[in-house]
Scaffold this active site. Sequence first.
Site, short mmCIF file in Angstrom:
data_model
loop_
_atom_site.label_atom_id
_atom_site.label_comp_id
_atom_site.label_asym_id
_atom_site.label_seq_id
_atom_site.Cartn_x
_atom_site.Cartn_y
_atom_site.Cartn_z
N ILE A 128 20.57 9.06 -42.99
CA ILE A 128 19.26 9.63 -43.31
C ILE A 128 18.55 9.39 -41.98
O ILE A 128 17.25 8.89 -41.92
CB ILE A 128 18.52 9.55 -44.65
CG1 ILE A 128 18.27 8.01 -44.85
CG2 ILE A 128 19.30 9.98 -45.48
CD1 ILE A 128 17.50 7.69 -45.97
N HIS A 129 19.08 9.96 -40.90
CA HIS A 129 18.43 9.61 -39.62
C HIS A 129 17.09 9.77 -39.32
O HIS A 129 16.49 8.86 -38.97
CB HIS A 129 19.38 10.52 -38.49
CG HIS A 129 20.74 10.79 -38.70
ND1 HIS A 129 21.59 9.98 -38.29
CD2 HIS A 129 21.33 11.95 -39.39
CE1 HIS A 129 22.85 10.52 -38.39
NE2 HIS A 129 22.72 11.52 -39.12
N ASP A 130 16.47 10.62 -39.78
CA ASP A 130 15.03 10.96 -39.50
C ASP A 130 14.31 9.99 -40.15
O ASP A 130 13.01 9.79 -39.53
CB ASP A 130 14.96 12.52 -39.48
CG ASP A 130 15.50 13.53 -38.68
OD1 ASP A 130 16.04 13.10 -37.70
OD2 ASP A 130 15.63 14.57 -38.92
N THR B 45 20.93 4.74 -36.46
CA THR B 45 21.05 5.42 -37.92
C THR B 45 22.30 5.43 -38.58
O THR B 45 22.37 5.47 -39.68
CB THR B 45 20.46 6.67 -37.51
OG1 THR B 45 21.37 7.73 -36.75
CG2 THR B 45 19.13 6.99 -37.09
#
Length: 318
Positions: free
Chosen positions: A238-240, A195
């Site tokens: 924006i990891h998720d 990420t």
Amino acid sequence: MTPLVIDTDPGVDDAYAIVLAARHAHADLRAVTAVFGNVDLPTTTANARRLLGMLGRGDVPLGLGAERPLIHPVSRRAADVHGDDGLGGVAERFGPLGPEPAGRALDVIADVLETSPEPVVLAAIGPLTDVALLLATRPDLAERIGRLVVMGGSIGIGGNVSAGAEFNVWSDPEAARRVLVEERVPTTLVPLDLTHAVTVDRGWLETLAASGPVGEALAATRTVYGRGEALGVDRVPIHDAVALLEAIEPGTLATVPLEVEVDTSLGPARGMVLADRRGRTSPGRTVEVALPEGTDLDGVRDALARCLRDDMVTRPGG
């Protein structure tokens, strides 16, 4: 279509992920469940309601999840990254509020799994407490989970809440260990290694903001969120949302099967995910770990932009 349940702690990047799942042409979003994490449970729940309301997705049941870890109380939140309201200080830009929770998270998830004619993908993008409780109390439902996609951990680049630990795993290491080490559900782990390689820059965010009200609200979170992530460059992760893209489109991220361990000690390594990358044949359980090597990073950014921008929405309710 990918039948999908999201367990989440909104959270700025969780907001991106929920928008992605609600708008992706191949996602069949069956439920969202809120867990403690970036902020407390009442706030994560309210934020999930805001997002579902803004997206016109009142058809999606919302479940009320765990308010604390399995064993040890959480010692900090992530307000420095996500703001006191969890949405970068601009929660008022999201809404109106969607429906009240339909029940406990475990019951909402169980109902989806029991009634689905096909296995369901469970995307866990917050602490893994709800998932651990589900698998402990309803082991009969494990085979109804087609795949578990987890955003969490850091394999080789260091952590974001301590020298070695990533926030989601660190928030409840005992739950994470149960899910990632002890269970046998097919699992893909999307760590910081990947990420942090798929960050977005100011131009990407400005294009998103110009696309419409949802894109504008998402991009407005960057003032607090970008400062809190502190990556040293004018880019934000924006990891998720990256994990959700993989959940919906399997194979988007390049993965390798690795045996992992989670440190549940009370020392400085608490919450670290240790991955055995020595290439040995192991009798232990492995999870698919997504890594930058072999992943089309620019392709991921482009795909995220297409799904998140208001002017690209083709699904009803977007």
